[in-house]
Design a protein around this motif. Structure first.
Motif, PDB file in Angstrom:
ATOM      1  N   CYS A  90       0.845  -1.197   0.000  1.00  0.00           N
ATOM      2  CA  CYS A  90       0.000   0.000   0.000  1.00  0.00           C
ATOM      3  C   CYS A  90       0.882   1.249   0.000  1.00  0.00           C
ATOM      4  O   CYS A  90       1.778   1.379   0.840  1.00  0.00           O
ATOM      5  CB  CYS A  90      -0.887  -0.033   1.242  1.00  0.00           C
ATOM      6  SG  CYS A  90      -1.999   1.355   1.391  1.00  0.00           S
ATOM      7  N   ASP A  91       0.643   2.148  -0.944  1.00  0.00           N
ATOM      8  CA  ASP A  91       1.377   3.411  -0.974  1.00  0.00           C
ATOM      9  C   ASP A  91       0.932   4.299   0.183  1.00  0.00           C
ATOM     10  O   ASP A  91      -0.224   4.268   0.590  1.00  0.00           O
ATOM     11  CB  ASP A  91       1.131   4.142  -2.288  1.00  0.00           C
ATOM     12  CG  ASP A  91       1.781   3.440  -3.483  1.00  0.00           C
ATOM     13  OD1 ASP A  91       2.748   2.678  -3.266  1.00  0.00           O
ATOM     14  OD2 ASP A  91       1.316   3.656  -4.611  1.00  0.00           O
ATOM     15  N   ILE A  92       1.865   5.098   0.670  1.00  0.00           N
ATOM     16  CA  ILE A  92       1.580   6.078   1.714  1.00  0.00           C
ATOM     17  C   ILE A  92       1.653   7.452   1.059  1.00  0.00           C
ATOM     18  O   ILE A  92       2.638   7.777   0.393  1.00  0.00           O
ATOM     19  CB  ILE A  92       2.608   6.011   2.857  1.00  0.00           C
ATOM     20  CG1 ILE A  92       2.654   4.616   3.458  1.00  0.00           C
ATOM     21  CG2 ILE A  92       2.300   7.055   3.923  1.00  0.00           C
ATOM     22  CD1 ILE A  92       3.882   4.380   4.313  1.00  0.00           C
ATOM     23  N   TYR A  93       0.595   8.237   1.235  1.00  0.00           N
ATOM     24  CA  TYR A  93       0.526   9.569   0.655  1.00  0.00           C
ATOM     25  C   TYR A  93       0.663  10.606   1.758  1.00  0.00           C
ATOM     26  O   TYR A  93       0.081  10.464   2.833  1.00  0.00           O
ATOM     27  CB  TYR A  93      -0.795   9.757  -0.095  1.00  0.00           C
ATOM     28  CG  TYR A  93      -0.942   8.774  -1.230  1.00  0.00           C
ATOM     29  CD1 TYR A  93      -0.358   9.026  -2.460  1.00  0.00           C
ATOM     30  CD2 TYR A  93      -1.629   7.583  -1.047  1.00  0.00           C
ATOM     31  CE1 TYR A  93      -0.461   8.104  -3.503  1.00  0.00           C
ATOM     32  CE2 TYR A  93      -1.749   6.658  -2.079  1.00  0.00           C
ATOM     33  CZ  TYR A  93      -1.157   6.928  -3.299  1.00  0.00           C
ATOM     34  OH  TYR A  93      -1.259   6.017  -4.311  1.00  0.00           O
ATOM     35  N   SER A  94       1.407  11.649   1.483  1.00  0.00           N
ATOM     36  CA  SER A  94       1.631  12.681   2.486  1.00  0.00           C
ATOM     37  C   SER A  94       0.358  13.492   2.732  1.00  0.00           C
ATOM     38  O   SER A  94      -0.233  14.007   1.781  1.00  0.00           O
ATOM     39  CB  SER A  94       2.753  13.615   2.054  1.00  0.00           C
ATOM     40  OG  SER A  94       3.014  14.551   3.071  1.00  0.00           O
ATOM     41  N   PRO A  95      -0.047  13.628   3.986  1.00  0.00           N
ATOM     42  CA  PRO A  95      -1.234  14.430   4.301  1.00  0.00           C
ATOM     43  C   PRO A  95      -1.012  15.926   4.120  1.00  0.00           C
ATOM     44  O   PRO A  95      -1.957  16.693   4.014  1.00  0.00           O
ATOM     45  CB  PRO A  95      -1.511  14.130   5.769  1.00  0.00           C
ATOM     46  CG  PRO A  95      -0.585  13.056   6.172  1.00  0.00           C
ATOM     47  CD  PRO A  95       0.478  12.948   5.140  1.00  0.00           C
ATOM     48  N   ALA A  96       0.271  16.339   4.076  1.00  0.00           N
ATOM     49  CA  ALA A  96       0.593  17.762   3.940  1.00  0.00           C
ATOM     50  C   ALA A  96       1.966  17.899   3.299  1.00  0.00           C
ATOM     51  O   ALA A  96       2.772  16.968   3.320  1.00  0.00           O
ATOM     52  CB  ALA A  96       0.588  18.438   5.314  1.00  0.00           C
ATOM     53  N   SER A  97       2.231  19.066   2.745  1.00  0.00           N
ATOM     54  CA  SER A  97       3.536  19.338   2.149  1.00  0.00           C
ATOM     55  C   SER A  97       4.514  19.781   3.219  1.00  0.00           C
ATOM     56  O   SER A  97       4.137  20.473   4.163  1.00  0.00           O
ATOM     57  CB  SER A  97       3.409  20.442   1.093  1.00  0.00           C
ATOM     58  OG  SER A  97       2.557  20.022   0.050  1.00  0.00           O
ATOM     59  N   GLY A  98       5.764  19.358   3.057  1.00  0.00           N
ATOM     60  CA  GLY A  98       6.767  19.770   4.016  1.00  0.00           C
ATOM     61  C   GLY A  98       8.097  19.078   3.804  1.00  0.00           C
ATOM     62  O   GLY A  98       8.298  18.342   2.847  1.00  0.00           O
ATOM     63  N   GLU A  99       9.012  19.333   4.728  1.00  0.00           N
ATOM     64  CA  GLU A  99      10.341  18.740   4.719  1.00  0.00           C
ATOM     65  C   GLU A  99      10.395  17.634   5.760  1.00  0.00           C
ATOM     66  O   GLU A  99       9.969  17.838   6.910  1.00  0.00           O
ATOM     67  CB  GLU A  99      11.394  19.799   5.038  1.00  0.00           C
ATOM     68  CG  GLU A  99      12.797  19.242   5.142  1.00  0.00           C
ATOM     69  CD  GLU A  99      13.795  20.243   5.695  1.00  0.00           C
ATOM     70  OE1 GLU A  99      14.951  19.851   5.884  1.00  0.00           O
ATOM     71  OE2 GLU A  99      13.421  21.409   5.963  1.00  0.00           O
ATOM     72  N   VAL A 100      10.920  16.483   5.386  1.00  0.00           N
ATOM     73  CA  VAL A 100      11.039  15.360   6.321  1.00  0.00           C
ATOM     74  C   VAL A 100      12.134  15.688   7.338  1.00  0.00           C
ATOM     75  O   VAL A 100      13.290  15.898   6.977  1.00  0.00           O
ATOM     76  CB  VAL A 100      11.361  14.042   5.583  1.00  0.00           C
ATOM     77  CG1 VAL A 100      11.543  12.899   6.579  1.00  0.00           C
ATOM     78  CG2 VAL A 100      10.278  13.713   4.572  1.00  0.00           C
ATOM     79  N   LEU A 101      11.740  15.750   8.603  1.00  0.00           N
ATOM     80  CA  LEU A 101      12.677  16.040   9.691  1.00  0.00           C
ATOM     81  C   LEU A 101      13.230  14.770  10.324  1.00  0.00           C
ATOM     82  O   LEU A 101      14.371  14.737  10.777  1.00  0.00           O
ATOM     83  CB  LEU A 101      11.982  16.864  10.786  1.00  0.00           C
ATOM     84  CG  LEU A 101      11.432  18.216  10.388  1.00  0.00           C
ATOM     85  CD1 LEU A 101      10.653  18.833  11.543  1.00  0.00           C
ATOM     86  CD2 LEU A 101      12.568  19.139   9.955  1.00  0.00           C
ATOM     87  N   GLU A 102      12.386  13.734  10.368  1.00  0.00           N
ATOM     88  CA  GLU A 102      12.766  12.505  11.064  1.00  0.00           C
ATOM     89  C   GLU A 102      11.924  11.353  10.524  1.00  0.00           C
ATOM     90  O   GLU A 102      10.778  11.544  10.144  1.00  0.00           O
ATOM     91  CB  GLU A 102      12.490  12.694  12.564  1.00  0.00           C
ATOM     92  CG  GLU A 102      12.893  11.566  13.452  1.00  0.00           C
ATOM     93  CD  GLU A 102      12.600  11.845  14.934  1.00  0.00           C
ATOM     94  OE1 GLU A 102      12.746  10.903  15.721  1.00  0.00           O
ATOM     95  OE2 GLU A 102      12.209  12.982  15.293  1.00  0.00           O
ATOM     96  N   VAL A 103      12.525  10.171  10.493  1.00  0.00           N
ATOM     97  CA  VAL A 103      11.784   8.954  10.163  1.00  0.00           C
ATOM     98  C   VAL A 103      11.857   8.024  11.363  1.00  0.00           C
ATOM     99  O   VAL A 103      12.804   8.090  12.151  1.00  0.00           O
ATOM    100  CB  VAL A 103      12.324   8.250   8.891  1.00  0.00           C
ATOM    101  CG1 VAL A 103      12.158   9.139   7.674  1.00  0.00           C
ATOM    102  CG2 VAL A 103      13.755   7.819   9.052  1.00  0.00           C
ATOM    103  N   ASN A 104      10.866   7.171  11.502  1.00  0.00           N
ATOM    104  CA  ASN A 104      10.820   6.243  12.631  1.00  0.00           C
ATOM    105  C   ASN A 104      11.715   5.045  12.307  1.00  0.00           C
ATOM    106  O   ASN A 104      11.294   4.078  11.711  1.00  0.00           O
ATOM    107  CB  ASN A 104       9.382   5.797  12.889  1.00  0.00           C
ATOM    108  CG  ASN A 104       9.249   4.990  14.160  1.00  0.00           C
ATOM    109  OD1 ASN A 104      10.235   4.565  14.755  1.00  0.00           O
ATOM    110  ND2 ASN A 104       8.017   4.770  14.579  1.00  0.00           N
ATOM    111  N   ARG A 105      12.959   5.119  12.722  1.00  0.00           N
ATOM    112  CA  ARG A 105      13.955   4.079  12.429  1.00  0.00           C
ATOM    113  C   ARG A 105      13.612   2.747  13.091  1.00  0.00           C
ATOM    114  O   ARG A 105      14.071   1.706  12.659  1.00  0.00           O
ATOM    115  CB  ARG A 105      15.340   4.539  12.829  1.00  0.00           C
ATOM    116  CG  ARG A 105      15.757   5.807  12.085  1.00  0.00           C
ATOM    117  CD  ARG A 105      17.247   5.893  11.871  1.00  0.00           C
ATOM    118  NE  ARG A 105      17.625   7.153  11.273  1.00  0.00           N
ATOM    119  CZ  ARG A 105      17.561   7.428   9.987  1.00  0.00           C
ATOM    120  NH1 ARG A 105      17.089   6.550   9.160  1.00  0.00           N
ATOM    121  NH2 ARG A 105      17.938   8.595   9.512  1.00  0.00           N
TER     122      ARG A 105
END
Length: 155
Positions: A90-105
């Motif tokens: 399943c693709d994940i679509y961004s709910p809002a525009s922005g810059e990725v600050l952190e990912v859940n490693r």
């Protein structure tokens, strides 16, 4: 008056203090939902994004999560990652525009966190919101619940 000052003035009125504290905190963090079953909880200009409990139940056991790279820009309603389960991808679509600050490693080692705690420990990314107006097109909890119910009726 700051929250701390207000809180200290109300210290003699414990029940009132608790009610005021909860009300003020609720005003700072808000959660919205997309039609594609992503959620975003935002506090000022930072949004935490994940998939909803409804989505993880439909997917089944999650075995892999693909996330965007930190510092990449994501655009509202465009693909930013993918969740794979034993049933489907399943693709994940961004709910809002922005810059990725952190990912859940933690999801690299334990993608099943998305199933165990989709709206808490299983969050996907944190983004710095570019336009807060993006959030206006999203659903609140009541609207999202109705959306899920109507989807269930149609299946």
């Amino acid at each position: 008056m700051s929250f701390l000052q207000l809180s200290s003035r109300l210290s003699t009125f414990a029940p009132i203090k608790k009610a005021v504290s909860l009300t003020l905190l609720r005003g700072y963090a808000t959660k919205k939902y997309t039609m594609n079953h992503e959620w975003i909880s935002f506090d000022k200009e930072v949004g935490t994004v994940g998939i909803t409990d409804h989505a993880q139940k439909a997917l089944g056991d999650v075995v892999y999560v693909e996330l965007p790279t930190v510092e990449n820009e994501v655009v509202q309603a465009e693909q930013m990652g993918c969740v794979e389960s034993v049933k489907a991808s399943c693709d994940i679509y961004s709910p809002a525009s922005g810059e990725v600050l952190e990912v859940n490693r933690a999801l690299v080692e334990e993608p099943g966190l998305v199933n165990k705690s989709p709206e808490d420990e299983g969050w996907l990314v944190k983004i710095r919101l570019i336009q807060s107006a993006d959030l206006n097109s999203l659903m609140d909890e009541d609207q999202y619940t109705k959306h899920c119910a109507s989807e269930n009726e149609n299946h």
